[in-house]
Scaffold this motif. Structure first.
Motif, PDB file in Angstrom:
ATOM      1  N   UNK A 126      27.058  13.078  60.750  1.00 34.69           N
ATOM      2  CA  UNK A 126      25.388  12.802  60.698  1.00 34.69           C
ATOM      3  C   UNK A 126      25.704  11.068  60.652  1.00 34.69           C
ATOM      4  N   UNK A 127      24.677  10.313  61.810  1.00 31.73           N
ATOM      5  CA  UNK A 127      24.443   8.997  61.756  1.00 31.73           C
ATOM      6  C   UNK A 127      23.011   8.604  61.008  1.00 31.73           C
ATOM      7  N   UNK A 128      23.273   7.599  60.179  1.00 27.77           N
ATOM      8  CA  UNK A 128      21.328   7.372  59.941  1.00 27.77           C
ATOM      9  C   UNK A 128      20.579   6.444  60.145  1.00 27.77           C
ATOM     10  N   UNK A 129      19.824   5.721  60.820  1.00 28.03           N
ATOM     11  CA  UNK A 129      19.537   4.765  61.001  1.00 28.03           C
ATOM     12  C   UNK A 129      18.223   4.190  59.959  1.00 28.03           C
ATOM     13  N   UNK A 130      18.507   3.256  59.291  1.00 31.32           N
ATOM     14  CA  UNK A 130      17.943   2.994  58.339  1.00 31.32           C
ATOM     15  C   UNK A 130      16.459   2.068  58.157  1.00 31.32           C
ATOM     16  N   UNK A 131      15.977   2.504  57.538  1.00 34.16           N
ATOM     17  CA  UNK A 131      15.021   0.893  57.000  1.00 34.16           C
ATOM     18  C   UNK A 131      15.246  -0.185  57.019  1.00 34.16           C
TER      19      UNK A 131
END
Ligand SMILES: Nc1ncnc2c1ncn2[C@@H]1O[C@H](COP(=O)(O)OP(=O)(O)OP(=O)(O)O)[C@@H](O)[C@H]1O
Ligand SMILES: [Mg+2]
Length: 256
Positions: A126-131
């Motif tokens: 799972x890859x999470x793109x953060x702000x």
């Protein structure tokens, strides 16, 4: 592996990294979920169609539902992409409001973790793109992830905010040794002096710096503009090769 791609600095290549890693992992037959946790929704744009006037197609659900609904309903926010093995939880600009709302909730930093509980077994990665902000959305990613991946762009203030970020993650996770890795991106071999300065700054984090480096590359930039992962846009380009190498190296990282 659950990887949060994060840096409090804007425009350092977080989304480029999240999008390309997710596409590459999926291409390697690993079921992958990309979670867009940025109201700018740049990662979402790469995988979901946009209308002619640059508006996202009507989405029935998005990452706000994933975070705010009961965990048992979380899976409803997942959408398939045209890339085999790759699913996405899209973001919309509604996420800004959701972040404010979230700030009043109990156990507000754990909502993503709890939403992922019923989902996590269905995915290898799972890859999470953060702000680019150290706020409630990034905090949720820090708690949910077992590895923080921080792109560092050589230049002024390259590592500003890095210690704060790692400290925040440690506090949230109640861990002294947070698993994180840094890597250089938009690297330019010619700016030797700048590179040397940043390398010096990174000395305290040396054990956490990956060998893989992503160069400044026109094909990566163009792929982004076109909203396509580099694997599809220019599969043999240097940018694609370097992201493949980064992907290989990440898969050797031992995480808890
Ligand atoms: N290796 C690279 N070479 C050249 N350009 C790049 C590279 N990586 C990213 N870019 C370009 O840099 C810009 C910022 O990249 P990206 O959107 O990935 O950063 P970000 O950290 O997600 O930004 P934000 O903080 O706004 O979310 C984009 O225009 C992208 O095309
Ligand atoms: Mg981004």
């Amino acid at each position: 592996m659950i990887i949060a791609v994060t840096n409090t600095k804007g425009g350092v290549g977080k989304t480029t990294t999240a999008v390309n890693l997710a596409a590459m992992l999926a291409n390697r037959n690993r079921r992958t979920l990309l979670i867009d946790l940025d109201p700018q929704a740049h990662a979402t744009r790469c995988f979901l169609p946009y209308t002619e006037n640059d508006q996202p197609v009507e989405l029935e659900r998005d990452v706000c539902d994933l975070i705010m609904d009961k965990p048992s309903l979380a899976a409803r926010a997942i959408m398939h992409t045209e890339t085999p093995n790759l699913d996405i939880v899209p973001a919309t600009d509604r996420l800004t409001e959701t972040a404010e709302l979230l700030s009043t909730r109990i156990r507000r930093e754990e909502r993503l973790t709890r939403a992922l509980e019923p989902i996590v077994d269905g995915y290898r990665d799972i890859i999470i793109d953060c702000p680019p902000v150290l706020g409630i959305l990034a905090y949720n990613a820090f708690v949910a992830a077992n590895l923080l991946l921080v792109p560092v762009q050589p230049g002024v203030g390259a590592i500003n905010g890095l210690d704060t970020l790692i400290e925040a993650a440690g506090e949230l996770r109640e861990e002294d040794n947070v698993s994180y890795r840094l890597f250089w991106t938009m690297f330019n071999v010619r700016t030797t002096r700048t590179n040397a300065i940043v390398e010096e700054l990174l000395e305290d984090h040396q054990r956490h710096v990956l060998k893989s480096v992503v160069s400044k590359s026109e094909s990566l930039n163009q792929a982004n503009l076109a909203g396509i992962p580099i694997t599809q846009y220019a599969s043999t380009s240097r940018g694609a090769q370097e992201y493949h190498a980064l992907c290989d190296e990440l898969l050797t990282v031992k995480v808890r």
